[in-house]
Design an enzyme around this catalytic site. Structure first.
Site, PDB file in Angstrom:
ATOM      1  N   LYS A 144      27.422 -13.436  68.503  1.00 37.29           N
ATOM      2  CA  LYS A 144      26.640 -12.726  69.519  1.00 37.29           C
ATOM      3  C   LYS A 144      26.690 -11.222  69.277  1.00 37.29           C
ATOM      4  CE  LYS A 144      25.981 -15.371  73.719  1.00 37.29           C
ATOM      5  NZ  LYS A 144      26.146 -15.372  75.171  1.00 37.29           N
ATOM      6  N   GLU A 160      25.668 -27.223  87.079  1.00 35.99           N
ATOM      7  CA  GLU A 160      25.667 -27.039  88.532  1.00 35.99           C
ATOM      8  C   GLU A 160      25.872 -28.344  89.284  1.00 35.99           C
ATOM      9  OE1 GLU A 160      23.842 -23.532  86.702  1.00 35.99           O
ATOM     10  OE2 GLU A 160      23.496 -25.692  86.445  1.00 35.99           O
ATOM     11  N   ARG A 170      19.160 -26.864  90.714  1.00 35.01           N
ATOM     12  CA  ARG A 170      19.487 -27.980  89.833  1.00 35.01           C
ATOM     13  C   ARG A 170      20.432 -28.978  90.494  1.00 35.01           C
ATOM     14  NH1 ARG A 170      18.831 -25.731  84.377  1.00 35.01           N
ATOM     15  NH2 ARG A 170      20.539 -26.993  83.589  1.00 35.01           N
TER      16      ARG A 170
END
Length: 629
Positions: A285, A371, A399
């Site tokens: 990253k 979630e 979700r």
């Protein structure tokens, strides 16, 4: 004289196919420089997009897009994709009002396959595309790019199971950067570090099985014996590949995600297999920009910053954010009650839970991008005598609506849902605005819903939820709070009781949450026009203050103002109460109409929706004028 860049000559992915490896390496550097230059001014998802440059270039070198499909998960890593698909000229408008989206958006470009913005859905979209290809008898290539954290989501597992069972022709590029927004968690993260299966192994194995199966009864016996031996050897020699192998998916050995020739060569082989393949690519990253490499979590999503240092640009003094107020309030509550457990879904920093995690590590749970697991686990914690607080962005809680209903509200459990980023979020656009939580929370039996108007009310709302028990939703916006002092001892708010903030006999403005301050400003503007507006902080979305609604009928007009969709929202709730009480009073509902709100600065979006003080006042004046006419 300006330096001539390869990037400036790239109008479409077709232009990449004539570039040499050396030229592609130069292009990768230019793309990173462009991403840093624009996000330093506009903000954006920097670290993930910098890390995926070579993956995107390799894919577009081999694919014939838009006929072939490149599907992104979330879209945080898609900036290089935008730059090589004809949007370089508009890239300086990234995430700005009226500009290009920070995520793939089909309405913006034929190269964008689906409106990504939520994690773990790309593989499901890709399986649908691959199934459509099979049904149509066509030959387009399907490639999905998904991060290691997103792969841990339940939806991704369901898609992996289906593509393996159906042997669908698609390639999954696993961008394994070992970092999500917060620290990756779970057994899958450990598993990814050991994957070493090759396509050659799978081909040789299947060819041997085909040969045996063609050898009549004796061959079939050898197949059964061979399968047992094969599985025993695999478990002994390469046990960490078993999950994907058992799903029927070919896995490559890990590839250096910044070695473009290696990625391209491996992807070419994978595309030729015409079967489900998982291509494991290891990236870093923030690659190419040292500040993002050092702090990828901060550079996941960042505002404008100084390119040289990577530090945020100075901002005018402002009150603390609602997020930090919530985090501090939860720590105070947890010190007084050891039953409190905080749960989040890969958003430890984003939801303000870092102080809680530091002080109460044993009572902090990060389930990763899952979630549904967060809410399902919260129900089990509540059954076990704990007081779970689920801190999730409003848009991501969508979700887990089923778990809110069945697992938490049906048994009437003590679970608090702290919904951050409710209402207009800003530059991340329609996939991230928290527009629907008032609808999906107030529809659930046993659920109580509160929308605090300032930081003091937020602290008291949290205290109230923990004190009263039962399923409880608190929603609050992104950004700076109102500058109100937070009490050392928050109080239990009376259920269903509003606050009268301003007297007025002409109009009654019933405001919810972040719209309270704007409604007070609107009332001042109306007073200058001779209209006296009563302003009520309704505070409770469910149950509402019936007496306040009844009293509002004494005015010429009731106006409801909310930072959410009108359809099914708080305004419709007020109308429902009026109908139940048999009262017929004119109502004007202000909120988000039946549209998806684009990206842009929150202040501009609020103005565009007419939810700023002037817009509220104008709407009231317009409605009063219509009454006279």
């Amino acid at each position: 004289m300006d330096e001539v860049r390869i990037l400036d000559a790239v109008r479409s992915p077709a232009d990449l196919k004539v570039l040499t490896d050396e030229e592609l390496a130069i292009l990768a550097r230019e793309i990173r420089e462009e991403i840093v230059a624009i996000t330093a001014r506009n903000g954006g998802h920097v670290a993930s997009s910098l890390g995926a440059v070579e993956i995107i270039l390799a894919a577009h070198c081999l694919l014939d897009a838009p006929k072939d499909k490149l599907v992104f998960d979330v879209g945080h890593q898609a900036y290089a994709h935008k730059l090589v698909t004809g949007r370089l000229g508009d890239f300086d408008t990234l995430r700005s009002y009226g500009g290009i989206s920070g995520f793939p958006r089909p309405a913006e470009s034929p190269y964008d396959v689906h409106p990504s913005g939520h994690a773990s859905d790309s593989l499901s979209v890709a399986t649908g595309l691959a199934k459509a290809r099979v049904l149509s008898g066509t030959d387009e290539k399907i490639v999905a790019v998904i991060g290691d954290a997103a792969l841990s989501g339940g939806m991704a597992f369901e898609a992996l199971n289906y593509m393996g069972a159906e042997q669908l022709p698609l390639v999954v590029i696993l961008n394994d950067n070992e970092r999500s927004i917060s620290r990756n968690v779970g057994a899958l993260m450990k598993h990814l570090g050991f994957m070493r299966t090759t396509a050659e192994y799978r081909d040789a194995r299947d060819a041997f099985q085909d040969l045996l199966e063609s050898s009549a009864p004796f061959g079939h016996s050898l197949v059964r014996f061979g399968k047992n031996v094969k599985e025993s050897i695999k478990q002994m020699v390469i046990p960490h590949t078993m999950m994907f192998e058992q799903l029927g998916i070919v896995c490559t050995a890990p590839i250096d995600g910044h070695n473009l020739p290696a990625i391209r060569e491996t992807l070419e082989v994978c595309l030729a297999m015409d079967a489900p393949v998982l291509m494991h690519v290891v990236t870093r990253k923030g690659a190419g920009y040292e500040p993002a490499v050092r702090d990828p979590e901060r550079f996941h999503g960042v505002g404008p910053y100084d390119i040289e240092t990577g530090k945020d640009l100075p901002k005018p003094p402002a009150p603390p954010s609602y997020t930090s107020v919530f985090g501090d309030a939860l720590v105070r509550e947890a010190r007084a009650d050891e039953r409190i457990v905080a749960i989040t879904a890969a958003m430890e920093g984003g939801t303000g839970l870092k102080p809680f995690a530091a002080e109460f590590p044993d009572r902090f749970v990060d389930v990763g991008i899952a979630e549904e697991q967060a809410v399902g686990m919260a129900s089990g914690l509540a059954i076990g005598g704990k007081k779970p607080v689920v801190a999730v962005y409003s848009t991501f809680m969508q979700r887990a609506i089923d778990q809110m209903i069945i697992n938490c509200s049906l048994p009437d459990l003590d679970v608090v849902f702290a919904l951050d980023r409710a209402g207009i979020v800003g530059e991340d656009g329609p996939t991230h605005h928290g527009m629907f939580d008032l609808v999906y929370s107030r529809m659930i039996p046993n659920m109580r819903v509160i929308a605090p108007a300032d930081e003091a009310e937020l602290a008291s709302a949290l205290h109230t939820a923990l004190a009263l028990g039962g399923p409880f939703t608190i929603r609050y916006p992104r950004g700076a709070a109102e500058g109100v002092a937070v009490p050392d001892e928050p109080r239990v708010l009376p259920v269903g009781e509003s606050r009268l903030l301003r007297q007025g006999d002409d109009v009654a403005i019933l405001a919810f949450g972040s719209m309270v301050a704007r409604s007070l400003e609107a009332a001042e503007l109306l007073a200058a026009r001779g209209i006296e507006a009563r302003v009520v902080d309704m505070r409770w979305v469910k149950p509402m203050d019936e007496q306040a609604i009844r009293d509002a009928c004494d005015t010429r007009l009731i106006v409801t103002v909310e930072a959410g969709v009108i359809a099914g929202g708080a305004g419709e709730g007020v109308c429902g109460y009026l109908a139940e009480m048999g009262l017929d009073s004119p109502v004007r509902m202000l909120g988000v109409p039946d549209v998806f709100v684009p990206q842009g600065k929150a202040s501009l979006l609020v103005e565009d929706l007419g939810l700023h003080a002037e817009g509220i006042a104008d709407a009231i004046l317009e409605t009063l004028a219509e009454q006279v006419a």
